[in-house]
Design a protein around this motif. Structure first.
Motif, PDB file in Angstrom:
ATOM      1  N   SER A  13       0.842  -1.194   0.000  1.00 54.04           N
ATOM      2  CA  SER A  13       0.000   0.000   0.000  1.00 54.04           C
ATOM      3  C   SER A  13       0.881   1.250   0.000  1.00 54.04           C
ATOM      4  CB  SER A  13      -0.887   0.003   1.248  1.00 54.04           C
ATOM      5  OG  SER A  13      -0.078   0.137   2.411  1.00 54.04           O
ATOM      6  N   LEU A  14       0.289   2.381  -0.335  1.00 55.26           N
ATOM      7  CA  LEU A  14       1.032   3.635  -0.341  1.00 55.26           C
ATOM      8  C   LEU A  14       1.578   3.963   1.048  1.00 55.26           C
ATOM      9  CD1 LEU A  14      -1.217   5.863  -2.650  1.00 55.26           C
ATOM     10  CD2 LEU A  14       0.945   4.741  -3.211  1.00 55.26           C
ATOM     11  N   GLU A  15       0.816   3.611   2.070  1.00 56.22           N
ATOM     12  CA  GLU A  15       1.258   3.863   3.444  1.00 56.22           C
ATOM     13  C   GLU A  15       2.524   3.065   3.759  1.00 56.22           C
ATOM     14  OE1 GLU A  15      -0.440   3.601   8.049  1.00 56.22           O
ATOM     15  OE2 GLU A  15      -1.641   2.817   6.380  1.00 56.22           O
ATOM     16  N   VAL A  16       2.529   1.793   3.362  1.00 55.57           N
ATOM     17  CA  VAL A  16       3.704   0.952   3.605  1.00 55.57           C
ATOM     18  C   VAL A  16       4.876   1.420   2.743  1.00 55.57           C
ATOM     19  CG1 VAL A  16       4.652  -1.389   3.360  1.00 55.57           C
ATOM     20  CG2 VAL A  16       2.380  -1.044   4.366  1.00 55.57           C
ATOM     21  N   GLN A  17       4.593   1.776   1.504  1.00 60.05           N
ATOM     22  CA  GLN A  17       5.660   2.306   0.646  1.00 60.05           C
ATOM     23  C   GLN A  17       6.334   3.515   1.291  1.00 60.05           C
ATOM     24  OE1 GLN A  17       4.673   3.075  -3.484  1.00 60.05           O
ATOM     25  NE2 GLN A  17       3.305   1.302  -3.568  1.00 60.05           N
ATOM     26  N   LYS A  18       5.519   4.417   1.817  1.00 54.34           N
ATOM     27  CA  LYS A  18       6.074   5.620   2.446  1.00 54.34           C
ATOM     28  C   LYS A  18       6.938   5.250   3.649  1.00 54.34           C
ATOM     29  CE  LYS A  18       4.930  10.144   4.411  1.00 54.34           C
ATOM     30  NZ  LYS A  18       5.935   9.990   5.481  1.00 54.34           N
ATOM     31  N   TYR A  19       6.450   4.328   4.471  1.00 57.66           N
ATOM     32  CA  TYR A  19       7.220   3.892   5.642  1.00 57.66           C
ATOM     33  C   TYR A  19       8.559   3.305   5.217  1.00 57.66           C
ATOM     34  CZ  TYR A  19       8.842   0.635   9.208  1.00 57.66           C
ATOM     35  OH  TYR A  19       9.620  -0.074  10.080  1.00 57.66           O
ATOM     36  N   VAL A  20       8.525   2.442   4.232  1.00 59.77           N
ATOM     37  CA  VAL A  20       9.760   1.783   3.770  1.00 59.77           C
ATOM     38  C   VAL A  20      10.716   2.805   3.171  1.00 59.77           C
ATOM     39  CG1 VAL A  20      10.723   0.114   2.131  1.00 59.77           C
ATOM     40  CG2 VAL A  20       8.640  -0.435   3.414  1.00 59.77           C
ATOM     41  N   MET A  21      10.192   3.711   2.343  1.00 60.89           N
ATOM     42  CA  MET A  21      11.064   4.692   1.697  1.00 60.89           C
ATOM     43  C   MET A  21      11.673   5.658   2.714  1.00 60.89           C
ATOM     44  SD  MET A  21      11.412   3.853  -1.309  1.00 60.89           S
ATOM     45  CE  MET A  21      12.512   5.215  -1.532  1.00 60.89           C
ATOM     46  N   ASP A  22      10.899   6.030   3.730  1.00 59.06           N
ATOM     47  CA  ASP A  22      11.456   6.903   4.771  1.00 59.06           C
ATOM     48  C   ASP A  22      12.653   6.244   5.451  1.00 59.06           C
ATOM     49  OD1 ASP A  22       9.605   8.865   4.260  1.00 59.06           O
ATOM     50  OD2 ASP A  22       8.299   8.376   5.970  1.00 59.06           O
ATOM     51  N   GLN A  23      12.525   4.954   5.738  1.00 59.55           N
ATOM     52  CA  GLN A  23      13.627   4.230   6.389  1.00 59.55           C
ATOM     53  C   GLN A  23      14.797   4.015   5.431  1.00 59.55           C
ATOM     54  OE1 GLN A  23      13.492   3.811   9.661  1.00 59.55           O
ATOM     55  NE2 GLN A  23      11.482   4.793   9.487  1.00 59.55           N
ATOM     56  N   CYS A  24      14.501   3.732   4.177  1.00 54.02           N
ATOM     57  CA  CYS A  24      15.565   3.526   3.188  1.00 54.02           C
ATOM     58  C   CYS A  24      16.390   4.792   2.992  1.00 54.02           C
ATOM     59  CB  CYS A  24      14.975   3.068   1.857  1.00 54.02           C
ATOM     60  SG  CYS A  24      14.431   1.344   1.840  1.00 54.02           S
ATOM     61  N   ARG A  25      15.716   5.928   2.931  1.00 53.22           N
ATOM     62  CA  ARG A  25      16.436   7.193   2.752  1.00 53.22           C
ATOM     63  C   ARG A  25      17.235   7.548   4.000  1.00 53.22           C
ATOM     64  NH1 ARG A  25      11.399   8.762   0.018  1.00 53.22           N
ATOM     65  NH2 ARG A  25      11.825   8.909  -2.225  1.00 53.22           N
ATOM     66  N   LYS A  26      16.637   7.319   5.161  1.00 54.01           N
ATOM     67  CA  LYS A  26      17.315   7.668   6.413  1.00 54.01           C
ATOM     68  C   LYS A  26      18.570   6.840   6.613  1.00 54.01           C
ATOM     69  CE  LYS A  26      16.622   7.897  11.423  1.00 54.01           C
ATOM     70  NZ  LYS A  26      15.646   7.727  12.544  1.00 54.01           N
ATOM     71  N   TRP A  27      18.490   5.545   6.309  1.00 49.53           N
ATOM     72  CA  TRP A  27      19.585   4.626   6.627  1.00 49.53           C
ATOM     73  C   TRP A  27      20.356   4.153   5.403  1.00 49.53           C
ATOM     74  CZ3 TRP A  27      20.820   4.502  11.537  1.00 49.53           C
ATOM     75  CH2 TRP A  27      19.849   4.764  12.504  1.00 49.53           C
ATOM     76  N   ASN A  28      20.039   4.667   4.224  1.00 50.68           N
ATOM     77  CA  ASN A  28      20.704   4.230   2.990  1.00 50.68           C
ATOM     78  C   ASN A  28      20.607   2.717   2.798  1.00 50.68           C
ATOM     79  OD1 ASN A  28      21.620   6.554   1.635  1.00 50.68           O
ATOM     80  ND2 ASN A  28      23.354   6.769   3.032  1.00 50.68           N
ATOM     81  N   LEU A  29      19.392   2.205   2.953  1.00 50.18           N
ATOM     82  CA  LEU A  29      19.162   0.771   2.773  1.00 50.18           C
ATOM     83  C   LEU A  29      19.046   0.457   1.284  1.00 50.18           C
ATOM     84  CD1 LEU A  29      16.477   0.288   5.576  1.00 50.18           C
ATOM     85  CD2 LEU A  29      18.935  -0.149   5.716  1.00 50.18           C
ATOM     86  N   VAL A  30      19.532  -0.716   0.893  1.00 51.45           N
ATOM     87  CA  VAL A  30      19.452  -1.163  -0.499  1.00 51.45           C
ATOM     88  C   VAL A  30      18.780  -2.524  -0.543  1.00 51.45           C
ATOM     89  CG1 VAL A  30      21.459   0.175  -1.250  1.00 51.45           C
ATOM     90  CG2 VAL A  30      21.792  -2.159  -0.398  1.00 51.45           C
ATOM     91  N   TRP A  31      18.265  -2.890  -1.717  1.00 51.65           N
ATOM     92  CA  TRP A  31      17.495  -4.122  -1.879  1.00 51.65           C
ATOM     93  C   TRP A  31      18.435  -5.292  -2.176  1.00 51.65           C
ATOM     94  CZ3 TRP A  31      12.413  -3.932  -0.640  1.00 51.65           C
ATOM     95  CH2 TRP A  31      11.854  -2.654  -0.531  1.00 51.65           C
ATOM     96  N   VAL A  32      18.295  -6.345  -1.354  1.00 52.31           N
ATOM     97  CA  VAL A  32      19.184  -7.514  -1.496  1.00 52.31           C
ATOM     98  C   VAL A  32      18.414  -8.803  -1.722  1.00 52.31           C
ATOM     99  CG1 VAL A  32      21.033  -6.460  -0.148  1.00 52.31           C
ATOM    100  CG2 VAL A  32      19.274  -7.820   1.029  1.00 52.31           C
ATOM    101  N   GLY A  33      17.100  -8.721  -1.793  1.00 51.75           N
ATOM    102  CA  GLY A  33      16.257  -9.889  -2.032  1.00 51.75           C
ATOM    103  C   GLY A  33      14.808  -9.451  -2.097  1.00 51.75           C
ATOM    104  N   LYS A  34      13.913 -10.374  -2.336  1.00 54.69           N
ATOM    105  CA  LYS A  34      12.498 -10.034  -2.387  1.00 54.69           C
ATOM    106  C   LYS A  34      12.046  -9.576  -1.003  1.00 54.69           C
ATOM    107  CE  LYS A  34       7.920 -11.699  -3.679  1.00 54.69           C
ATOM    108  NZ  LYS A  34       7.098 -12.847  -4.129  1.00 54.69           N
TER     109      LYS A  34
END
Length: 345
Positions: free
Chosen positions: A139-160
């Motif tokens: 959902s858009l809500e979950v996308q926003k939560y994930v993107m906020d954390q990814c930007r804050k911590w420089n997280l990258v995708w390593v699997g599904k």
């Protein structure tokens, strides 16, 4: 933030500046710190460093990660050139294995500033569980939560549905250091992140220092203050400017060991002198060094940013802070070097 120019941005009108008479080198000086400091900090830094105006540059123009920094220096600003080969400038070019798992709704092209800390396993597990609950499309809500954390911590995708913090060797690559630069010698993973997060972005600094290559074809004498893991030394080496004499002043024993190991592994033929504390470096020692090898060509360093950075919500006290007040030691040492060399000449 492109300062007086970056390799990817060509200017129709060549940049121009006039240095105050007191600032004209040699010796050359180069001071670095975070760009987004509290109000008035850069005015003070400029005033102490002979009224030279800072050059603000974001390292996103040099690599795949942002790093907004200010640089006060008296180096020439024309005929700069980048280190070749140019480093990758997007996340997918720098970390191609992440592309397979990268969702279309994560539109990041660059990473944010590389920090001294990294995300916990608990956080990345919470993200995985939140995504798995959504099925194939969050959902858009979950996308926003994930993107906020990814930007804050420089997280990258390593699997599904799996994100992870950057590995130390990936941070080394993004900052322009050689592979395994901070690895081994008893330094912990946590300390590797800390040392890297406080370092120069080598490609950016090398672009500014490149003007020294023609000025010092036979080698350069460097006073490196707050040396960290040797970003200045690595930049000069990658520019193929011989390091004749380097006096490296760094409080961290682990960082000193990293620089010493790099010096040996790259088979430097010059002299490396390590000192532990800028506050213990006095005029008598400086006179001895200048007498020994004729003076310093470059005084380079970036004092601690602990009390300047926006992420510090506890003691963002500017240049009056316990750590960031060490800027004044940089100025005092630079002034002493200039005075001693003036008398000598």
């Amino acid at each position: 933030m492109i300062g007086y120019g970056v390799p990817s941005e060509s200017s129709v009108t060549p940049p121009h500046r006039e240095l105050p008479a007191a600032a004209i080198g040699p010796p050359y000086f180069y001071y670095e710190n975070v760009a987004l400091a509290p109000k008035g900090v850069w005015d003070t830094i400029s005033r102490f460093l002979y009224h030279v105006q800072p050059e603000f540059v974001d390292s996103k123009y040099f690599c795949a990660a942002a790093r907004k920094r200010g640089y006060v220096h008296n180096l020439p600003i024309h005929n700069r050139f980048p280190i070749l080969p140019l480093p990758p400038r997007t996340i997918h070019d720098a970390l191609p294995l992440t592309k397979r798992w990268w969702p279309e709704w994560d539109t990041r092209v660059k990473l944010n500033c590389l920090q001294t800390v990294y995300a916990s396993a608990k956080l990345t597990d919470r993200i995985r569980k939140a995504l798995e609950k959504c099925g194939d499309y969050p959902s858009l809500e979950v996308q926003k939560y994930v993107m906020d954390q990814c930007r804050k911590w420089n997280l990258v995708w390593v699997g599904k549905n799996k994100v992870a913090p950057l590995e130390p060797d990936e941070v080394e690559m993004l900052l322009g250091f050689p592979q395994n630069h901070t690895r081994g010698g008893g330094i912990s993973r946590t300390d590797r992140y800390k040392s890297l997060g406080n370092s120069f972005q080598v490609d950016t600094v090398a672009y500014h220092l490149s003007v020294l290559k023609d000025l010092y074809p036979n080698g350069i004498n460097v006073l490196s203050l707050f040396s960290g893991i040797g970003g200045a030394e690595v930049a000069l080496h990658r520019l193929k400017i011989p390091l004749k004499n380097v006096v490296s002043v760094e409080i961290s024993e682990a960082n000193r060991d990293i620089v010493r190991s790099w010096w040996e592994q790259t088979r430097q033929t010059g002299n490396l002198v390590h000192l532990p504390d800028v506050q213990q470096l006095d005029s008598g020692q400086l006179e001895q060094f200048i007498k020994s090898f004729g003076g310093f060509d470059l005084i380079i360093g970036g004092s601690p940013c602990n009390n300047l950075t926006g992420s510090n919500r506890v003691s963002r006290d500017g240049l009056e802070g316990e750590h960031s007040s060490l800027f004044f030691d940089y100025f005092d040492i630079l002034n002493m070097v200039k005075d001693i060399m003036k008398v000598k000449n």
